[in-house]
Structures are given as C-alpha cells and as structure tokens.
Design a protein around this motif. Sequence first.
Motif, PDB file in Angstrom:
ATOM      1  N   ASP A  34       0.852  -1.243   0.017  1.00  0.00           N
ATOM      2  CA  ASP A  34       0.064  -0.191  -0.078  1.00  0.00           C
ATOM      3  C   ASP A  34       0.846   1.299  -0.092  1.00  0.00           C
ATOM      4  OD1 ASP A  34      -2.420  -1.512   0.139  1.00  0.00           O
ATOM      5  OD2 ASP A  34      -2.052  -1.907   2.118  1.00  0.00           O
ATOM      6  N   ARG A  35       1.736   1.328   0.693  1.00  0.00           N
ATOM      7  CA  ARG A  35       2.860   2.276   0.815  1.00  0.00           C
ATOM      8  C   ARG A  35       3.935   2.044   1.550  1.00  0.00           C
ATOM      9  NH1 ARG A  35       1.510   6.861   5.184  1.00  0.00           N
ATOM     10  NH2 ARG A  35       1.172   5.659   7.050  1.00  0.00           N
ATOM     11  N   THR A  36       5.361   2.983   1.184  1.00  0.00           N
ATOM     12  CA  THR A  36       6.328   2.570   2.034  1.00  0.00           C
ATOM     13  C   THR A  36       6.546   4.032   2.612  1.00  0.00           C
ATOM     14  OG1 THR A  36       7.127   0.914   0.449  1.00  0.00           O
ATOM     15  CG2 THR A  36       8.641   2.059   1.806  1.00  0.00           C
ATOM     16  N   VAL A  37       7.001   3.873   3.851  1.00  0.00           N
ATOM     17  CA  VAL A  37       7.387   5.263   4.534  1.00  0.00           C
ATOM     18  C   VAL A  37       8.807   5.358   5.121  1.00  0.00           C
ATOM     19  CG1 VAL A  37       6.767   6.699   6.568  1.00  0.00           C
ATOM     20  CG2 VAL A  37       5.063   5.458   5.158  1.00  0.00           C
ATOM     21  N   MET A  38       9.715   6.037   4.539  1.00  0.00           N
ATOM     22  CA  MET A  38      11.141   5.945   5.136  1.00  0.00           C
ATOM     23  C   MET A  38      11.014   6.940   6.419  1.00  0.00           C
ATOM     24  SD  MET A  38      13.161   6.628   1.486  1.00  0.00           S
ATOM     25  CE  MET A  38      14.519   5.949   2.266  1.00  0.00           C
ATOM     26  N   ALA A  39      11.993   6.334   7.380  1.00  0.00           N
ATOM     27  CA  ALA A  39      12.177   7.082   8.677  1.00  0.00           C
ATOM     28  C   ALA A  39      13.203   8.119   8.351  1.00  0.00           C
ATOM     29  CB  ALA A  39      12.873   6.052   9.596  1.00  0.00           C
ATOM     30  N   PRO A  40      12.952   9.283   9.128  1.00  0.00           N
ATOM     31  CA  PRO A  40      14.075  10.419   8.592  1.00  0.00           C
ATOM     32  C   PRO A  40      15.356  10.009   8.888  1.00  0.00           C
ATOM     33  CG  PRO A  40      12.611  10.809  10.706  1.00  0.00           C
ATOM     34  CD  PRO A  40      12.081   9.481  10.047  1.00  0.00           C
ATOM     35  N   VAL A  41      15.752   8.935  10.109  1.00  0.00           N
ATOM     36  CA  VAL A  41      17.296   8.846  10.386  1.00  0.00           C
ATOM     37  C   VAL A  41      17.292   7.301  10.594  1.00  0.00           C
ATOM     38  CG1 VAL A  41      17.775  11.110  11.218  1.00  0.00           C
ATOM     39  CG2 VAL A  41      16.664   9.490  12.619  1.00  0.00           C
ATOM     40  N   GLY A  42      18.254   6.665  10.392  1.00  0.00           N
ATOM     41  CA  GLY A  42      18.446   5.483  10.781  1.00  0.00           C
ATOM     42  C   GLY A  42      18.638   4.354   9.622  1.00  0.00           C
ATOM     43  N   GLY A  43      17.915   4.845   8.533  1.00  0.00           N
ATOM     44  CA  GLY A  43      17.991   3.805   7.230  1.00  0.00           C
ATOM     45  C   GLY A  43      16.870   2.915   7.152  1.00  0.00           C
ATOM     46  N   TYR A  44      15.939   3.106   8.171  1.00  0.00           N
ATOM     47  CA  TYR A  44      14.843   1.960   8.194  1.00  0.00           C
ATOM     48  C   TYR A  44      13.392   2.621   7.485  1.00  0.00           C
ATOM     49  CZ  TYR A  44      17.466  -1.065  11.205  1.00  0.00           C
ATOM     50  OH  TYR A  44      18.516  -1.798  11.775  1.00  0.00           O
ATOM     51  N   SER A  45      12.618   1.557   6.788  1.00  0.00           N
ATOM     52  CA  SER A  45      11.307   2.218   6.274  1.00  0.00           C
ATOM     53  C   SER A  45      10.494   1.181   6.794  1.00  0.00           C
ATOM     54  CB  SER A  45      11.760   1.989   4.773  1.00  0.00           C
ATOM     55  OG  SER A  45      12.513   2.841   4.422  1.00  0.00           O
ATOM     56  N   ALA A  46       9.208   1.768   6.741  1.00  0.00           N
ATOM     57  CA  ALA A  46       7.916   0.691   7.213  1.00  0.00           C
ATOM     58  C   ALA A  46       7.336   0.542   5.734  1.00  0.00           C
ATOM     59  CB  ALA A  46       7.009   1.536   8.067  1.00  0.00           C
ATOM     60  N   ILE A  47       7.080  -0.774   5.646  1.00  0.00           N
ATOM     61  CA  ILE A  47       6.291  -1.195   4.548  1.00  0.00           C
ATOM     62  C   ILE A  47       5.035  -1.621   4.723  1.00  0.00           C
ATOM     63  CG2 ILE A  47       6.168  -2.766   2.405  1.00  0.00           C
ATOM     64  CD1 ILE A  47       9.444  -2.956   2.884  1.00  0.00           C
ATOM     65  N   GLU A  48       3.992  -1.061   4.125  1.00  0.00           N
ATOM     66  CA  GLU A  48       2.530  -1.342   4.650  1.00  0.00           C
ATOM     67  C   GLU A  48       1.955  -2.130   3.428  1.00  0.00           C
ATOM     68  OE1 GLU A  48       0.269   1.898   5.372  1.00  0.00           O
ATOM     69  OE2 GLU A  48       1.703   2.789   7.295  1.00  0.00           O
ATOM     70  N   ALA A  49       1.541  -3.266   3.869  1.00  0.00           N
ATOM     71  CA  ALA A  49       0.888  -4.149   2.757  1.00  0.00           C
ATOM     72  C   ALA A  49      -0.331  -4.947   3.277  1.00  0.00           C
ATOM     73  CB  ALA A  49       2.008  -5.279   2.311  1.00  0.00           C
ATOM     74  N   THR A  50      -1.234  -5.322   2.284  1.00  0.00           N
ATOM     75  CA  THR A  50      -2.651  -6.051   2.820  1.00  0.00           C
ATOM     76  C   THR A  50      -2.733  -7.036   1.795  1.00  0.00           C
ATOM     77  OG1 THR A  50      -3.813  -4.424   1.377  1.00  0.00           O
ATOM     78  CG2 THR A  50      -3.739  -3.874   3.593  1.00  0.00           C
ATOM     79  N   ILE A  51      -3.658  -8.046   2.276  1.00  0.00           N
ATOM     80  CA  ILE A  51      -3.802  -9.245   1.364  1.00  0.00           C
ATOM     81  C   ILE A  51      -4.692  -8.672   0.180  1.00  0.00           C
ATOM     82  CG2 ILE A  51      -5.110 -11.428   1.538  1.00  0.00           C
ATOM     83  CD1 ILE A  51      -4.647 -11.597   4.478  1.00  0.00           C
ATOM     84  N   LYS A  52      -4.132  -9.361  -0.866  1.00  0.00           N
ATOM     85  CA  LYS A  52      -4.855  -9.162  -2.135  1.00  0.00           C
ATOM     86  C   LYS A  52      -6.513  -9.561  -2.270  1.00  0.00           C
ATOM     87  CE  LYS A  52      -0.731  -9.765  -5.077  1.00  0.00           C
ATOM     88  NZ  LYS A  52      -0.258 -10.657  -6.207  1.00  0.00           N
ATOM     89  N   ALA A  53      -7.476  -8.661  -2.694  1.00  0.00           N
ATOM     90  CA  ALA A  53      -8.647  -8.929  -2.654  1.00  0.00           C
ATOM     91  C   ALA A  53      -8.612  -9.930  -3.734  1.00  0.00           C
ATOM     92  CB  ALA A  53      -9.394  -7.796  -2.952  1.00  0.00           C
ATOM     93  N   GLY A  54      -9.772 -10.904  -3.614  1.00  0.00           N
ATOM     94  CA  GLY A  54     -10.120 -12.106  -4.301  1.00  0.00           C
ATOM     95  C   GLY A  54      -9.733 -13.174  -4.307  1.00  0.00           C
TER      96      GLY A  54
END
Length: 68
Positions: free
Chosen positions: A48-68
């Motif tokens: 759904d989206r990827t959010v990069m942290a302002p420091v530290g080099g990490y990112s949050a990856i938000e994902a959901t199960i495909k419909a259908g």
Amino acid sequence: MIESLLPLGDEQHPSKLSDLIMLTMAGGRERTESEYTALLGAAGFVVDRTVMAPVGGYSAIEATIKAG
C-alpha cells in the motif's frame, strides 16, 4: 514490516553494511523496495505504501492481502 531497504545505485547507506553482514553471517540479504514488492506480491499481498524514517535507514512497508 520494518526493514532497511537497499537504495539503487552506489550511494552510501547503512543498509549496505547490514547486507554484507547478513550475507556472510546468516546467508540472507537486504532487498530493494521493488524486490520486497515482488516478494510480497508472490505471497498474496499488495504494498500500500512505504514510509522512510527520517534517520536510521529503516522504512515501514505497509501491505494488505490481495482481494479476490
């Protein structure tokens, strides 16, 4: 997921050191955003989206199960 995403190209980034450590110590590796998108897609998820942290080099990856 909270992950350290590998950037494209030759720029310096903390995840590149983590990638080397994972390769030599655990047989794993870090991935790029597109590699995670493909991996999650194969497992039945859509990113759904990827959010990069302002420091530290990490990112949050938000994902959901495909419909259908």
